[in-house]
Scaffold this motif. Structure first.
Motif, mmCIF file in Angstrom:
data_model
loop_
_atom_site.group_PDB
_atom_site.id
_atom_site.type_symbol
_atom_site.label_atom_id
_atom_site.label_comp_id
_atom_site.label_asym_id
_atom_site.label_seq_id
_atom_site.Cartn_x
_atom_site.Cartn_y
_atom_site.Cartn_z
ATOM 1 N N ASP A 238 0.802 -1.240 0.000
ATOM 2 C CA ASP A 238 0.000 0.000 0.000
ATOM 3 C C ASP A 238 0.826 1.278 0.000
ATOM 4 O OD1 ASP A 238 -2.312 -1.613 0.064
ATOM 5 O OD2 ASP A 238 -2.265 -1.664 2.258
ATOM 6 N N ASN A 239 2.002 1.232 -0.610
ATOM 7 C CA ASN A 239 2.877 2.411 -0.683
ATOM 8 C C ASN A 239 3.275 2.949 0.687
ATOM 9 O OD1 ASN A 239 3.028 2.522 -3.528
ATOM 10 N ND2 ASN A 239 1.032 3.522 -3.586
ATOM 11 N N LEU A 240 3.273 2.108 1.706
ATOM 12 C CA LEU A 240 3.710 2.535 3.033
ATOM 13 C C LEU A 240 5.218 2.731 3.022
ATOM 14 C CD1 LEU A 240 1.561 0.084 5.191
ATOM 15 C CD2 LEU A 240 1.289 2.567 5.032
ATOM 16 N N PRO A 241 5.744 3.620 3.853
ATOM 17 C CA PRO A 241 7.189 3.838 3.894
ATOM 18 C C PRO A 241 7.906 2.662 4.554
ATOM 19 C CG PRO A 241 6.094 5.179 5.547
ATOM 20 C CD PRO A 241 5.018 4.515 4.739
ATOM 21 N N THR A 242 9.198 2.523 4.282
ATOM 22 C CA THR A 242 9.959 1.432 4.882
ATOM 23 C C THR A 242 10.215 1.674 6.364
ATOM 24 O OG1 THR A 242 12.040 2.440 4.166
ATOM 25 C CG2 THR A 242 11.088 0.748 2.739
ATOM 26 N N TYR A 243 10.246 2.937 6.780
ATOM 27 C CA TYR A 243 10.423 3.280 8.189
ATOM 28 C C TYR A 243 9.188 4.041 8.643
ATOM 29 C CZ TYR A 243 12.015 5.698 12.386
ATOM 30 O OH TYR A 243 12.119 6.175 13.667
ATOM 31 N N ARG A 244 8.674 3.643 9.796
ATOM 32 C CA ARG A 244 7.514 4.339 10.348
ATOM 33 C C ARG A 244 7.715 4.518 11.845
ATOM 34 N NH1 ARG A 244 2.561 0.713 8.762
ATOM 35 N NH2 ARG A 244 1.406 2.389 9.758
ATOM 36 N N LEU A 245 7.220 5.621 12.363
ATOM 37 C CA LEU A 245 7.215 5.855 13.800
ATOM 38 C C LEU A 245 5.764 5.957 14.226
ATOM 39 C CD1 LEU A 245 8.805 6.345 16.403
ATOM 40 C CD2 LEU A 245 8.664 8.801 15.905
ATOM 41 N N LEU A 246 5.313 4.941 14.929
ATOM 42 C CA LEU A 246 3.934 4.922 15.415
ATOM 43 C C LEU A 246 3.899 5.589 16.783
ATOM 44 C CD1 LEU A 246 3.044 1.230 14.477
ATOM 45 C CD2 LEU A 246 2.720 3.295 13.116
ATOM 46 N N THR A 247 2.955 6.501 16.970
ATOM 47 C CA THR A 247 2.832 7.207 18.243
ATOM 48 C C THR A 247 1.368 7.274 18.646
ATOM 49 O OG1 THR A 247 2.613 9.371 17.182
ATOM 50 C CG2 THR A 247 4.837 8.674 17.762
ATOM 51 N N GLY A 248 1.136 7.457 19.925
ATOM 52 C CA GLY A 248 -0.222 7.627 20.409
ATOM 53 C C GLY A 248 -0.332 7.327 21.884
ATOM 54 N N PRO A 249 -1.527 7.482 22.430
ATOM 55 C CA PRO A 249 -1.757 7.137 23.833
ATOM 56 C C PRO A 249 -1.469 5.654 24.067
ATOM 57 C CG PRO A 249 -3.634 8.330 22.929
ATOM 58 C CD PRO A 249 -2.738 7.999 21.783
ATOM 59 N N ASP A 250 -0.982 5.332 25.235
ATOM 60 C CA ASP A 250 -0.694 3.939 25.591
ATOM 61 C C ASP A 250 -2.011 3.240 25.909
ATOM 62 O OD1 ASP A 250 0.539 1.593 26.271
ATOM 63 O OD2 ASP A 250 1.261 2.296 28.212
ATOM 64 N N ASP A 251 -2.648 2.752 24.858
ATOM 65 C CA ASP A 251 -3.936 2.079 25.030
ATOM 66 C C ASP A 251 -4.051 0.905 24.049
ATOM 67 O OD1 ASP A 251 -4.391 3.289 22.555
ATOM 68 O OD2 ASP A 251 -5.871 4.713 23.317
ATOM 69 N N ALA A 252 -5.178 0.242 24.081
ATOM 70 C CA ALA A 252 -5.383 -0.927 23.223
ATOM 71 C C ALA A 252 -5.328 -0.568 21.742
ATOM 72 C CB ALA A 252 -6.721 -1.591 23.557
#
Length: 64
Positions: free
Chosen positions: A7-21
């Protein structure tokens, strides 16, 4: 395994967000696609809740 992410996603990603499910689900979905964890997770407190970050990388992008 394919040499490029779907899906044309990048090879490196930084996922961020609240520490939740929901955050854990996003990381799990990326792992199921074939990404690998890259480095240690990070966490901070914004005064209301814990915010986390996890880097992920597509395996073919890893240096040899």
């Amino acid at each position: 395994m394919t040499t490029i992410p779907p899906d044309n996603l990048p090879t490196y990603r930084l996922l961020t967000g609240p520490d939740d499910a929901a955050f854990c689900k996003r990381v799990s979905e990326a792992l199921a696609l074939g990404y690998q964890l890259y480095g240690s997770p990070a966490a901070t407190f914004n005064g209301e809740r814990v915010i986390v970050a996890q880097a992920i990388i597509w395996p073919s992008a890893k240096p040899a």
